[in-house]
Design a protein around this motif. Structure first.
Motif, PDB file in Angstrom:
ATOM      1  N   LEU A   1       0.851  -1.190   0.000  1.00 39.96           N
ATOM      2  CA  LEU A   1       0.000   0.000   0.000  1.00 39.96           C
ATOM      3  C   LEU A   1       0.886   1.238   0.000  1.00 39.96           C
ATOM      4  O   LEU A   1       1.934   1.240   0.661  1.00 39.96           O
ATOM      5  CB  LEU A   1      -0.867   0.040   1.257  1.00 39.96           C
ATOM      6  N   PRO A   2       0.495   2.298  -0.684  1.00 36.15           N
ATOM      7  CA  PRO A   2       1.280   3.532  -0.618  1.00 36.15           C
ATOM      8  C   PRO A   2       1.380   4.079   0.809  1.00 36.15           C
ATOM      9  O   PRO A   2       2.406   4.649   1.182  1.00 36.15           O
ATOM     10  CB  PRO A   2       0.515   4.490  -1.524  1.00 36.15           C
ATOM     11  N   THR A   3       0.321   3.899   1.608  1.00 32.65           N
ATOM     12  CA  THR A   3       0.311   4.389   2.989  1.00 32.65           C
ATOM     13  C   THR A   3       0.030   3.227   3.935  1.00 32.65           C
ATOM     14  O   THR A   3      -1.039   2.612   3.868  1.00 32.65           O
ATOM     15  CB  THR A   3      -0.783   5.467   3.180  1.00 32.65           C
TER      16      THR A   3
ATOM     17  N   VAL B   1      -7.100   8.758   4.503  1.00 38.88           N
ATOM     18  CA  VAL B   1      -6.389   8.226   3.340  1.00 38.88           C
ATOM     19  C   VAL B   1      -7.273   7.230   2.599  1.00 38.88           C
ATOM     20  O   VAL B   1      -7.813   6.295   3.189  1.00 38.88           O
ATOM     21  CB  VAL B   1      -5.073   7.536   3.776  1.00 38.88           C
ATOM     22  N   ASN B   2      -7.425   7.455   1.310  1.00 32.45           N
ATOM     23  CA  ASN B   2      -8.143   6.529   0.429  1.00 32.45           C
ATOM     24  C   ASN B   2      -7.273   6.303  -0.794  1.00 32.45           C
ATOM     25  O   ASN B   2      -6.887   7.258  -1.473  1.00 32.45           O
ATOM     26  CB  ASN B   2      -9.491   7.114   0.005  1.00 32.45           C
ATOM     27  N   GLU B   3      -6.945   5.029  -1.054  1.00 29.84           N
ATOM     28  CA  GLU B   3      -6.058   4.710  -2.164  1.00 29.84           C
ATOM     29  C   GLU B   3      -6.632   3.556  -2.977  1.00 29.84           C
ATOM     30  O   GLU B   3      -7.361   2.721  -2.441  1.00 29.84           O
ATOM     31  CB  GLU B   3      -4.669   4.319  -1.635  1.00 29.84           C
TER      32      GLU B   3
ATOM     33  N   MET C   1      -5.451   0.684  -6.171  1.00 29.28           N
ATOM     34  CA  MET C   1      -4.338   0.145  -6.943  1.00 29.28           C
ATOM     35  C   MET C   1      -4.776  -1.125  -7.662  1.00 29.28           C
ATOM     36  O   MET C   1      -5.629  -1.871  -7.176  1.00 29.28           O
ATOM     37  CB  MET C   1      -3.137  -0.134  -6.043  1.00 29.28           C
TER      38      MET C   1
END
Length: 154
Positions: free
Chosen positions: A113-115, A145-147, A149
């Motif tokens: 995950l990026p974060t 935070v919402n990501e 991918m």
């Protein structure tokens, strides 16, 4: 384990899981319930367990444990895989993304995950994984935070 029967508008008690825990990840894949990780009473007691429930047989089985013990994780089904993301330990949070492949009966790792965070919501749409919210620090913390991918193609 309790199952809601909508046609009868009632709950039915089923066979209990093999291990008691909280802060776990769960998802339904191919008409079975997959339950992974979690912890026992404290974030210092994270688990790597993977248990699979078959509702037709009302039976739990233990499967290959996750590569990394962690609690506070999110999980979802994605293209036949059971994807587990994030988590926490006493000194920090995890960004790991791993998936159990029921056909191969093994775990595979994906890009992180990026974060890193714990207590996140995880959902899938097509081959895209959505990681929503969660705390970036161990213990009580929150974030916006919402990501998203791609995991298995685009």
């Amino acid at each position: 384990l309790a199952v809601f029967e909508p046609d009868e508008n009632k709950w039915e008690i089923k066979t209990q899981a093999l291990n008691k825990r909280d802060h776990l990840a769960a998802a339904s894949i191919n008409e079975k319930l997959y339950v992974a990780g979690g912890r026992v009473e404290s974030l210092t007691k994270n688990l790597a367990l993977l248990e699979i429930y078959d509702p037709v047989l009302d039976v739990w089985t233990q499967a290959t444990p996750m590569p990394l013990a962690r609690g506070g994780i999110g999980g979802t089904g994605l293209e036949g895989l059971f994807v587990v993301a994030g988590g926490e330990h006493p000194l920090g949070t995890f960004s790991d993304v791993d998936a159990f492949d029921p056909k191969a009966k093994k775990w595979v790792s994906f890009p992180r995950l990026p974060t890193a965070r714990h207590g996140l919501g995880v959902a899938a749409f097509g081959s895209m994984l959505f990681a929503i919210g969660g705390g970036t620090h161990p213990g009580l913390s929150v974030s916006g935070v919402n990501e998203a991918m791609y995991l298995t193609g685009e």
